[in-house]
Write a protein that holds these residues in place. Sequence first.
Motif, short mmCIF file in Angstrom:
data_model
loop_
_atom_site.label_atom_id
_atom_site.label_comp_id
_atom_site.label_asym_id
_atom_site.label_seq_id
_atom_site.Cartn_x
_atom_site.Cartn_y
_atom_site.Cartn_z
N GLN A 160 1.29 -9.13 -0.17
CA GLN A 160 0.15 -9.92 0.28
C GLN A 160 0.25 -10.18 1.78
O GLN A 160 -0.74 -10.06 2.50
CB GLN A 160 0.09 -11.24 -0.49
N ILE A 161 1.43 -10.56 2.24
CA ILE A 161 1.62 -10.85 3.67
C ILE A 161 1.33 -9.61 4.50
O ILE A 161 0.78 -9.71 5.61
CB ILE A 161 3.06 -11.35 3.92
N MET A 162 1.66 -8.43 3.98
CA MET A 162 1.44 -7.18 4.72
C MET A 162 0.15 -6.48 4.31
O MET A 162 -0.06 -5.31 4.66
CB MET A 162 2.63 -6.25 4.51
N ALA A 163 -0.73 -7.16 3.58
CA ALA A 163 -1.95 -6.53 3.06
C ALA A 163 -2.77 -5.78 4.11
O ALA A 163 -3.27 -4.68 3.83
CB ALA A 163 -2.83 -7.58 2.36
N PRO A 164 -2.93 -6.30 5.34
CA PRO A 164 -3.72 -5.54 6.33
C PRO A 164 -3.17 -4.15 6.64
O PRO A 164 -3.91 -3.29 7.12
CB PRO A 164 -3.67 -6.44 7.57
N LEU A 165 -1.88 -3.91 6.35
CA LEU A 165 -1.30 -2.60 6.62
C LEU A 165 -1.84 -1.53 5.68
O LEU A 165 -1.60 -0.34 5.88
CB LEU A 165 0.23 -2.65 6.51
N SER A 166 -2.56 -1.94 4.64
CA SER A 166 -3.21 -0.95 3.77
C SER A 166 -4.42 -0.33 4.46
O SER A 166 -4.91 0.71 4.02
CB SER A 166 -3.64 -1.60 2.45
N ASP A 167 -4.89 -0.96 5.53
CA ASP A 167 -6.00 -0.43 6.32
C ASP A 167 -5.44 0.59 7.32
O ASP A 167 -4.54 0.25 8.10
CB ASP A 167 -6.70 -1.58 7.06
N PRO A 168 -5.92 1.83 7.32
CA PRO A 168 -5.39 2.84 8.24
C PRO A 168 -5.46 2.44 9.71
O PRO A 168 -4.68 2.94 10.53
CB PRO A 168 -6.30 4.07 7.97
N LYS A 169 -6.36 1.54 10.05
CA LYS A 169 -6.51 1.13 11.45
C LYS A 169 -5.39 0.19 11.89
O LYS A 169 -5.14 0.02 13.07
CB LYS A 169 -7.87 0.45 11.67
N VAL A 170 -4.72 -0.44 10.92
CA VAL A 170 -3.65 -1.39 11.24
C VAL A 170 -2.31 -0.67 11.11
O VAL A 170 -2.00 -0.09 10.08
CB VAL A 170 -3.69 -2.61 10.29
N THR A 171 -1.53 -0.69 12.18
CA THR A 171 -0.29 0.10 12.20
C THR A 171 0.97 -0.74 12.11
O THR A 171 2.02 -0.23 11.70
CB THR A 171 -0.22 0.94 13.49
N SER A 172 0.91 -2.02 12.48
CA SER A 172 2.14 -2.80 12.45
C SER A 172 1.84 -4.29 12.33
O SER A 172 0.73 -4.75 12.63
CB SER A 172 2.99 -2.55 13.70
N LEU A 173 2.86 -5.01 11.89
CA LEU A 173 2.82 -6.47 11.81
C LEU A 173 4.04 -7.00 12.53
O LEU A 173 5.18 -6.70 12.15
CB LEU A 173 2.82 -6.93 10.35
N GLU A 174 3.82 -7.77 13.59
CA GLU A 174 4.91 -8.40 14.32
C GLU A 174 5.09 -9.82 13.81
O GLU A 174 4.15 -10.62 13.82
CB GLU A 174 4.61 -8.42 15.82
N VAL A 175 6.29 -10.13 13.34
CA VAL A 175 6.60 -11.46 12.82
C VAL A 175 7.51 -12.14 13.82
O VAL A 175 8.54 -11.58 14.21
CB VAL A 175 7.29 -11.37 11.44
#
Length: 305
Positions: A160-175
């Motif tokens: 859930q926290i990384m859900a946006p990474l399922s979108d091809p336009k989103v490449t990374s999540l910086e925590v």
Amino acid sequence: MADEHDEAVDTLTLRFTGEDENGVAIHELRAAHVAEVLQGVVGLASDFDKAGAFSTEGPSGAEVLVRPAKEGSFLIEVVRVLSENWETAVTAGAAAGVPSLSSVIWWATRSARADVKDFDYLENGNVKVTWQDDTSQEVPSAAWDELQKRTRRRKKQLRQIMAPLSDPKVTSLEVATPTSSDDDDIAQDDAPEVFVLTRPDYNAVKPEDDIEESQEIFEVEAKMSAIDFDDPTKWRVKTKDRSRSASVEDQDFLGKVAKGLAIRKNDIFRLRIREDVTKKNGRTRTVWTVLKVESYRRAAGDDES
């Protein structure tokens, strides 16, 4: 927000980066994905809070809030507010190495991607965890205990926290845990202050089907009838207490059927059956296979053929 003397805060920032099809940096996310991110953060924080990972005094009663987004990429700022007995929690926590929410996400993500090679309980109350790549970290014992529980739910929270990474336009999540005066009361640990999660991390927490399989072989008397004459391996088996479709693997018996063996609906068969039961995500599927037709007889009162 209440006066700083009434609260201690643990601030966490989640920065999603990527580009659209035109190469323009993203500045928006799907609302459904953002909702999942927040649900995952709240669930993760709640589990570790209940486990006493954030306070040596037990559950801290912390509340998770969200601050307005700032310019650049897509930034979500999460604040975990300790509103009750914060002075006691912070003082005791600083001495015991109470982790930040960012550290919990780091450990949970790490444990989802790599197996533990070894671990040791240390005199300071922490647990030294050695991962498969021979790197090691110190984790508070309460956090370590929680990391070993509820693995399916933990993966769901991380996904859930990384859900946006399922979108091809989103490449990374910086925590990141911002360093500011608001965070001085949160003890530091050896988890990185900033780390980046990418699609392999997202794929690593894909929920696994909860599958439980069992097998039993038994003998029973039953009535049989073919239900598909184009496929003589498909039968209906009816015992005293249940009726089920079955596959027949007894080649000798099938050979007799192919040569014209007459089967009446009241004939009694002695069957050796293998029952395969599969429980998947709460649903049960049972499959019968007739391994051997031991014997059969006409029902009482039926004429011989």
